[in-house]
Enzyme design. Structure first.
Site, short mmCIF file in Angstrom:
data_model
loop_
_atom_site.label_atom_id
_atom_site.label_comp_id
_atom_site.label_asym_id
_atom_site.label_seq_id
_atom_site.Cartn_x
_atom_site.Cartn_y
_atom_site.Cartn_z
N CYS A 11 0.84 -1.20 0.00
CA CYS A 11 0.00 0.00 0.00
C CYS A 11 0.87 1.25 0.00
O CYS A 11 1.96 1.25 0.55
CB CYS A 11 -0.87 0.04 1.26
SG CYS A 11 -2.07 -1.29 1.34
N CYS A 15 -6.02 -0.45 -16.61
CA CYS A 15 -5.47 -0.42 -15.25
C CYS A 15 -4.27 0.51 -15.21
O CYS A 15 -3.56 0.56 -14.21
CB CYS A 15 -5.09 -1.82 -14.79
SG CYS A 15 -3.95 -2.63 -15.90
N ASP A 58 -9.44 -4.56 -22.80
CA ASP A 58 -9.06 -4.52 -21.38
C ASP A 58 -7.63 -5.06 -21.25
O ASP A 58 -7.42 -6.14 -20.72
CB ASP A 58 -10.06 -5.38 -20.57
CG ASP A 58 -9.78 -5.35 -19.08
OD1 ASP A 58 -8.92 -4.57 -18.63
OD2 ASP A 58 -10.43 -6.13 -18.35
N1 SAH Z 1 -11.04 -8.74 -19.31
C1 SAH Z 1 -10.54 -9.72 -18.39
C2 SAH Z 1 -9.02 -9.80 -18.33
C3 SAH Z 1 -8.26 -8.51 -18.26
S1 SAH Z 1 -6.54 -8.67 -17.84
C4 SAH Z 1 -11.13 -9.49 -17.01
O1 SAH Z 1 -11.74 -8.46 -16.75
O2 SAH Z 1 -11.00 -10.38 -16.17
C5 SAH Z 1 -5.73 -8.68 -19.37
C6 SAH Z 1 -5.77 -10.04 -20.06
O3 SAH Z 1 -5.08 -9.89 -21.31
C7 SAH Z 1 -5.09 -11.17 -19.34
O4 SAH Z 1 -5.98 -12.26 -19.27
C8 SAH Z 1 -3.88 -11.53 -20.23
O5 SAH Z 1 -3.59 -12.91 -20.24
C9 SAH Z 1 -4.35 -11.07 -21.59
N2 SAH Z 1 -3.35 -10.70 -22.59
C10 SAH Z 1 -2.13 -10.13 -22.40
N3 SAH Z 1 -1.56 -9.83 -23.57
C11 SAH Z 1 -2.44 -10.20 -24.55
C12 SAH Z 1 -2.43 -10.09 -25.97
N4 SAH Z 1 -1.39 -9.58 -26.63
N5 SAH Z 1 -3.51 -10.54 -26.64
C13 SAH Z 1 -4.59 -11.06 -25.99
N6 SAH Z 1 -4.63 -11.18 -24.64
C14 SAH Z 1 -3.58 -10.74 -23.92
#
Ligand code: SAH
Length: 454
Positions: A80, A407, A380
């Site tokens: 934190c 994020c 995302d």
């Molecule tokens: N939308 C989901 C996951 C978000 S986290 C939720 O809300 O739970 C981001 C995700 O992107 C992770 O699962 C990771 O494995 C994936 N990821 C990372 N790089 C990627 C890429 N180049 N293409 C597709 N997925 C990817």
């Protein structure tokens, strides 16, 4: 200016990771745990060409937003960074971080950012804990890394974790001591147990334990399993994760279930999800529902749309969208997550969602070449944001709306700038606090196609 000098400093701003900023003879000084508006006496602990870092010795005036940190190891632990601020101030701080990034990096000057959606009770919210294990001065320890170091601090009782995670950590640590299981040594690469990872389903109370080990042959494994399951009946799954790597990556690629179920089931809103050990799953389930509802609202679905959910993980956002769309196509790079996503569609009787495994920047151009078009695209991505090749294809596809869940406000701002330069208007920005007491902030954004383009 030199190390150990002492100055009176007025704090006139904050850095994006929560330090106070003041000036001494024109030089920026970052003061640890100081709050804007405070006047402090601070000792310089580091000087570089362009800035200095200082630590508070005493206060001349304090901020009304200053609070007493609830955690006994707050100053040392790297988890934190905002516990010295009231929760209300944290939300305002995060609002400013998002606005600043959109203005300075994105060029969206004067942009209206909605107030950050906070938690009613911002305590014990995390459903996932990752405790490094190592040797301390008095035997094996497990806890959290100290800030900017790999020294392990015993967390005793962490205020942001679910209590079950702490119970698992303490029980495994006891077993390690009783059975003399060799703990990992980062320097030599010797030892067996590296991390204790837990996942808790807030809807059922069930717990998954992942023991990250260097070798599948764990001495006394049967006894560890017995001890965990006897003392913590909520544990319904114990998994070994084999990680022989010599770097900082916590989880290896190989998993083996040694007790109970391969997945943990959690409910978000009215949907249920299988969570597998290697898959991403948002850590704050209470706020995740608010985040996803906002994303669905921004998607503005009527039931006729083809929607892409890129970086879809185990299909959480996809399934929230599927009920309101014609069809949803999810893309995710981790095979285990794609498997879980497909299983999750079945679990929820959803038949209009399908999932592809691969990098979004490769899969989406392939889908485009096959003639598939999205009306709405949701992305995302992880902290590094979207690959430009992906944004290019999304723009070529010309969806009506793009919903960006992020994020990391700085890569968000960079990617939105690209989209804004290529025919999309930034309509709405809504941050959500998924990580109280830390500097992290999640943001949902709506962009829509500029009409009347030539
Ligand atoms: N939308 C989901 C996951 C978000 S986290 C939720 O809300 O739970 C981001 C995700 O992107 C992770 O699962 C990771 O494995 C994936 N990821 C990372 N790089 C990627 C890429 N180049 N293409 C597709 N997925 C990817």
């Amino acid at each position: 200016m030199k190390k150990n000098d002492i100055y009176e400093i007025e704090i006139t701003g904050m850095t994006h990771d929560g330090m106070g900023v003041g000036r001494v003879d024109g030089m920026a000084v970052f003061v640890q745990r100081a709050i804007e508006g405070e006047k402090v006496v601070a000792k310089i602990i580091k000087v570089t060409k362009n800035y200095a870092v200082a630590r508070i010795e005493e206060w001349i005036t304090t901020s009304p937003e200053r609070t007493e940190p609830f955690c006994p190891v707050y100053k040392r632990c790297g988890g934190c960074s905002l516990q010295h601020m009231s929760y209300n101030m944290q939300l305002k701080f995060k609002h400013r971080v998002v606005t600043d990034n959109l203005e300075r990096i994105g060029g969206f000057w004067g942009i209206q950012v909605s107030p950050v959606i906070g938690m009613d009770n911002p305590m014990n919210y995390r459903n996932k804990a990752q405790y490094p294990v190592g040797m301390g001065d008095n035997g094996p320890v497990a806890g959290f890394y100290a800030r900017r170091s790999h020294i392990i601090i015993d967390s005793e009782r962490c205020g942001i974790q679910h209590p079950a995670s702490e119970k698992v950590k303490n029980t495994v640590l006891e077993a390690v001591k009783e059975l003399k299981i060799p703990v990992y040594n980062e320097i030599t690469g010797e030892g067996i147990l590296r991390h204790i990872v837990t996942r808790v389903s807030y809807s059922t109370g069930d717990v998954m334990v992942i023991l990250v080990v260097t070798d599948e042959k764990v001495p006394g494994l049967k006894k560890i399993i017995q001890k965990i399951t006897r003392e913590i009946p909520e544990v319904i799954s114990i998994v070994l994760n084999i990680n022989k790597r010599r770097d900082n990556v916590i989880l290896g690629d190989k998993v083996r279930t040694v007790y109970g179920s391969d997945t943990l089931v959690d409910r978000l809103g009215h949907l249920k999800f299988h969570i597998s050990p290697l898959s991403f799953y948002q850590v704050n389930p209470v706020q995740t529902v608010k985040l996803y509802n906002k994303a669905v609202e921004f998607a503005g679905l009527t039931g006729n749309e083809t929607v892409f959910d890129l970086y879809c993980g185990i299909g959480t956002i996809s399934l929230f969208l599927a009920e309101k769309a014609k069809e949803v196509i999810g893309v995710e790079v981790v095979p285990e997550a794609v498997e879980a996503a497909t299983k999750n569609a079945v679990l929820n009787n959803i038949s209009n969602a399908r999932f592809y495994c691969g990098e979004a920047e490769k899969v989406v151009p392939e889908l485009y070449n096959e003639g598939i078009r999205a009306d709405v695209v949701v992305v995302d991505p992880p902290r590094k944001g979207c690959d430009e090749a992906l944004l290019q294809t999304v723009v070529k596809m010309q969806p009506e709306r793009i919903v960006y869940v992020s994020c990391n406000p700085s890569t968000l701002a960079r990617d939105l700038k690209y989209l804004a330069a290529n025919g999309y208007n930034l309509d709405k920005v809504h941050p959500v606090d998924l990580f109280p007491w830390t500097e992290h902030v999640e943001t949902v954004v709506l962009m829509s196609k500029v009409k009347n383009q030539v």
